[in-house]
Design an enzyme around this catalytic site. Structure first.
Site, mmCIF file in Angstrom:
data_model
loop_
_atom_site.group_PDB
_atom_site.id
_atom_site.type_symbol
_atom_site.label_atom_id
_atom_site.label_comp_id
_atom_site.label_asym_id
_atom_site.label_seq_id
_atom_site.Cartn_x
_atom_site.Cartn_y
_atom_site.Cartn_z
ATOM 1 N N ARG A 1 10.369 -0.976 -4.468
ATOM 2 C CA ARG A 1 9.195 -1.163 -5.350
ATOM 3 C C ARG A 1 9.109 0.071 -6.241
ATOM 4 O O ARG A 1 9.247 1.191 -5.755
ATOM 5 C CB ARG A 1 7.899 -1.354 -4.552
ATOM 6 C CG ARG A 1 7.795 -2.752 -3.927
ATOM 7 C CD ARG A 1 6.406 -3.047 -3.415
ATOM 8 N NE ARG A 1 5.455 -3.355 -4.473
ATOM 9 C CZ ARG A 1 4.140 -3.455 -4.256
ATOM 10 N NH1 ARG A 1 3.631 -3.240 -3.047
ATOM 11 N NH2 ARG A 1 3.325 -3.757 -5.244
ATOM 12 N N ASN B 1 -3.068 2.800 -10.299
ATOM 13 C CA ASN B 1 -3.475 1.988 -9.145
ATOM 14 C C ASN B 1 -3.423 0.507 -9.516
ATOM 15 O O ASN B 1 -3.070 0.160 -10.653
ATOM 16 C CB ASN B 1 -4.880 2.385 -8.684
ATOM 17 C CG ASN B 1 -5.241 1.783 -7.339
ATOM 18 O OD1 ASN B 1 -4.446 1.818 -6.395
ATOM 19 N ND2 ASN B 1 -6.431 1.198 -7.222
ATOM 20 N N ASP C 1 -1.518 4.587 -6.249
ATOM 21 C CA ASP C 1 -0.082 4.513 -5.932
ATOM 22 C C ASP C 1 0.679 5.712 -6.454
ATOM 23 O O ASP C 1 1.800 5.989 -6.021
ATOM 24 C CB ASP C 1 0.509 3.228 -6.515
ATOM 25 C CG ASP C 1 -0.014 2.052 -5.723
ATOM 26 O OD1 ASP C 1 -1.159 1.635 -5.978
ATOM 27 O OD2 ASP C 1 0.691 1.600 -4.806
ATOM 28 N N GLY D 1 0.867 -1.179 0.000
ATOM 29 C CA GLY D 1 0.000 0.000 0.000
ATOM 30 C C GLY D 1 0.899 1.222 0.000
ATOM 31 O O GLY D 1 1.867 1.297 0.792
ATOM 32 N N ALA D 2 0.597 2.174 -0.897
ATOM 33 C CA ALA D 2 1.520 3.290 -1.117
ATOM 34 C C ALA D 2 1.908 4.053 0.164
ATOM 35 O O ALA D 2 3.104 4.225 0.446
ATOM 36 C CB ALA D 2 0.924 4.227 -2.170
ATOM 37 N N GLN E 1 -5.597 -8.909 -2.501
ATOM 38 C CA GLN E 1 -5.581 -7.935 -1.390
ATOM 39 C C GLN E 1 -6.999 -7.545 -0.950
ATOM 40 O O GLN E 1 -7.225 -7.201 0.204
ATOM 41 C CB GLN E 1 -4.840 -6.652 -1.800
ATOM 42 C CG GLN E 1 -3.357 -6.793 -1.974
ATOM 43 C CD GLN E 1 -2.974 -7.036 -3.406
ATOM 44 O OE1 GLN E 1 -3.704 -7.680 -4.161
ATOM 45 N NE2 GLN E 1 -1.830 -6.529 -3.827
HETATM 46 O O1 MRU Z 1 0.597 -3.934 -4.654
HETATM 47 P P1 MRU Z 1 -0.045 -3.248 -3.489
HETATM 48 O O2 MRU Z 1 -0.879 -4.156 -2.648
HETATM 49 O O3 MRU Z 1 0.939 -2.445 -2.678
HETATM 50 O O4 MRU Z 1 -1.033 -2.216 -4.189
HETATM 51 C C1 MRU Z 1 -1.760 -1.336 -3.388
HETATM 52 C C2 MRU Z 1 -2.739 -0.534 -4.136
HETATM 53 O O5 MRU Z 1 -2.842 -0.606 -5.341
HETATM 54 C C3 MRU Z 1 -3.544 0.447 -3.345
HETATM 55 O O6 MRU Z 1 -4.777 0.659 -3.948
HETATM 56 C C4 MRU Z 1 -2.771 1.780 -3.285
HETATM 57 O O7 MRU Z 1 -1.497 1.583 -2.788
HETATM 58 C C5 MRU Z 1 -3.469 2.776 -2.464
HETATM 59 S S1 MRU Z 1 -3.212 2.438 -0.764
HETATM 60 C C6 MRU Z 1 -4.046 3.483 0.216
#
Ligand code: MRU
Length: 356
Positions: A88, A250, A240, A52-53, A199
């Site tokens: 990442r 995203n 993201d 998550g970002a 997720q």
């Molecule tokens: O690959 P991830 O699980 O890190 O991807 C997360 C997302 O795409 C979320 O929608 C994004 O980070 C927003 S988090 C508030």
């Protein structure tokens, strides 16, 4: 937010170590993991024990503090900063957090370096919590408006996990939902499973259950028919990296959901703290799209009859597999952006009004 009735944040510093909730074990096991070195932090981001970002931004900030704790030599700190940023590629919060830490540490005497690094990492996390709370207060108005017209349960579709587990607390997409629930507005969430890592099913549904918010997990391809049937009042997703022109990067599949929402006149909102805005990249084609291990697609993980986590292969062994982790939704499909400073058009003009 709560897990088994107890309040948690996703990351904190205690007894010289950083503590995280290991998200690779959820929803079947709740494990708190200790990160002792900057390499532990880099690994946690890479293998998605934290994800998550906003949360990977917070982890990178604490990761740099761990680097200072290990060895406060400027070359080691510089190398650690670079490796953290590279852990990442897509979420801009990583670079944003590391750059902010480096700026804060520049010119500081070595005896003060650690306490300043730890304070700044905490400040980044506290600020994210406050921003996400404000996103909730601002987004609540949208849900309230729908409820006042409909006078019935507001059905909200979300993709991936942009919940409190993806941030420090509250979440981005989920914060308006939590605020609506606290205010007594009846809400129900359609949770996209979000293949390949699930997720939505593993994290969003789990955290909504813990807060007693009604939700239903759906296969990623189900949103379209639900929208055609009038069973989705609005979509809210996280991001993201959002470009200053309002294009939203995203989790893979967000774009297809936005197209379906557009075709069915369902409002499509994106919730984000300002740390997710990339003011420099002008063209969505320049966003680095993470390509992850094909095993995330070809294998599925769950618990067996003995409560043991097990991974099994589901694809033909000879098949080629591609695993792109993110896509970009053009601004024209985004109804509004919900930020900590208010709600804006998904455009440069809109964002500029909020963020001078
Ligand atoms: O690959 P991830 O699980 O890190 O991807 C997360 C997302 O795409 C979320 O929608 C994004 O980070 C927003 S988090 C508030």
């Amino acid at each position: 937010m709560k897990i088994e009735g107890k309040e948690y944040r996703t990351i904190w510093f205690e007894n010289n170590v950083v503590k995280i909730i290991d998200q690779t074990k959820l929803p079947h096991q709740f494990v708190i993991k200790e990160l002792k070195t900057v390499n532990d932090a880099i690994n946690a981001i890479k293998v998605m024990e934290v994800r998550g970002a906003p949360l990977i931004g917070g982890t990178a900030a604490y990761g740099l503090a761990l680097a200072v704790q290990e060895n406060n030599d400027p070359e080691f700190i510089k190398k650690s900063a670079k490796e953290l940023i590279q852990s990442r590629p897509t979420a801009i919060n990583l670079k944003w957090a590391v750059d902010r830490m480096i700026k804060k540490l520049t010119g500081i005497n070595s005896d003060q370096l650690l306490s300043i690094a730890l304070n700044e990492a905490k400040e980044i996390c506290d600020e994210d919590e406050k921003f996400c709370e404000n996103i909730g207060i601002n987004g609540l108005k949208v849900i309230e408006e729908i409820y006042n017209k409909k006078k019935d349960t507001v059905n909200i579709l979300t993709h991936c996990n942009a919940g409190w587990l993806a941030t420090i607390n509250w979440g981005t997409a989920t914060s308006p939902i939590y605020h609506a629930h606290k205010k007594g507005i009846p809400v129900h969430v359609w949770v996209d499973e979000t293949r390949p890592r699930n997720q939505g099913a593993n994290l969003t549904s789990y955290e909504l259950n813990e807060e007693e918010i009604p939700n239903t997990i759906i296969a990623d391809n189900t949103g379209g028919i639900l929208m055609q049937r009038g069973e989705v009042d609005m979509c809210i997703v996280g991001t993201d990296r959002t470009l200053s022109n309002g294009d939203v990067c995203n989790k893979i599949g967000t774009y297809l959901k936005a197209l379906a929402a557009h075709d069915n006149n369902v409002p499509f909102y994106v919730a984000l703290p300002s740390s997710t805005i990339d003011w420099d990249t002008k063209d969505a084609k320049d966003i680095p799209i993470e390509e992850r291990n094909s095993e995330e697609l070809s294998h599925v993980e769950g618990i067996d009859e003995n409560n043991k986590i097990k991974k099994v292969l589901i694809y033909p062994t000879k098949s080629k597999v591609m695993n792109l982790a993110f896509d970009v939704t053009p601004a024209k499909y985004v109804t509004r952006l919900i930020t900590e400073r208010g709600i804006s058009e998904a455009s440069f003009e809109g964002l500029k009004k909020l963020f001078k």
